[in-house]
Design an enzyme around this catalytic site. Sequence first.
Site, PDB file in Angstrom:
ATOM      1  N   HIS A  61       0.813  -1.202   0.000  1.00 47.77           N
ATOM      2  CA  HIS A  61       0.000   0.000   0.000  1.00 47.77           C
ATOM      3  C   HIS A  61       0.852   1.260   0.000  1.00 47.77           C
ATOM      4  CE1 HIS A  61      -4.257  -1.565   1.074  1.00 47.77           C
ATOM      5  NE2 HIS A  61      -3.554  -2.537   0.537  1.00 47.77           N
ATOM      6  N   THR A 187      -1.595 -15.028   0.241  1.00 45.85           N
ATOM      7  CA  THR A 187      -1.436 -16.246   1.034  1.00 45.85           C
ATOM      8  C   THR A 187      -1.396 -15.930   2.524  1.00 45.85           C
ATOM      9  OG1 THR A 187      -0.088 -18.232   1.359  1.00 45.85           O
ATOM     10  CG2 THR A 187       1.106 -16.194   0.942  1.00 45.85           C
TER      11      THR A 187
END
Length: 314
Positions: A61, A187
């Site tokens: 981000h 994951t």
Amino acid sequence: MAAITIVMLTMLSVTSVGSALSVNYYEHTCPQVEYIVAGAVHEATLNDKTVPAALLRMHFHDCFIRGCDASVLLESKGKKKAEKDGPANISLHAFYVIDNAKKALESVCPGVVSCADIVALAARDAVFLSGGPMWEVPKGRKDGRISKAEETRQLPAPVFNISQLEQNFSQRGLSLEDLVALSGGHTLGFAHCSSFQNRIHNFSPKQDIDPSMDPSFAAMLRGICPSHNTVRNAGSPLDSSSAIFDNAYYKLLLQGKSIFSSDQALLTHPKTKALVSKFAYSPKEFEFAFVKSMIKMSSINGGQEIRLDCKVVN
């Protein structure tokens, strides 16, 4: 031996990220940097198993807004809301891990190590502590001085289709291969109901549930996230081993058990679908591609200073 090969091969690719970054950047000015950051990540993870996923997501981000410049760490000032208070970043956490590492580094080599480098190193350590590969992180990033909440709209959204994803990544110099490899970061971690409600309720005028989703998996998600969900922080792990860095994400994706529309979108393009299959079949192929793409992504930088406090500009 395979892990060593991954590290050696990724070291060869470091030369492609530009002369500004170097794996030996702090060799003489702060040789303890990697040890100190790894210690902060390890200590936090012992107390909170969600820390690795949080640090990896934080790095993504950060890099996708203004490059990897630690602008995601800056605090809002009055009505001027910073990135961390943007809608897409409200659930980001574990900022204290970066602050702890910075404080320790400032005590031994003040004004030397950027917050952006700490975030990049912490993401690598988070992957490694979760059972993933280790790699050399090119260092020498500078910290940015601008952070705007509205710019978080530039982040790839969980409802994006393959065209939107390709364009979003391409704008940052990242390829379809990078898209599929970096999506493997799913994951680790957890998804709130709001980010996948579109797939399990009112999917279309004719279908309530996304038909590409496994029916039993969709039923399970609907049980967790009813159409008028009132449970705060309700949601689902991103894969079946959400605290372990492995290739289960790709295996589940092929079974119709992915969480986001953006995950499912990877199966709608021949090239990305082939890569999903390759990574589902071979954990080492995934790890190699992930490391290569992480180095590439984390080398996008546009900062100007070395912040003394990661939360505020100098």
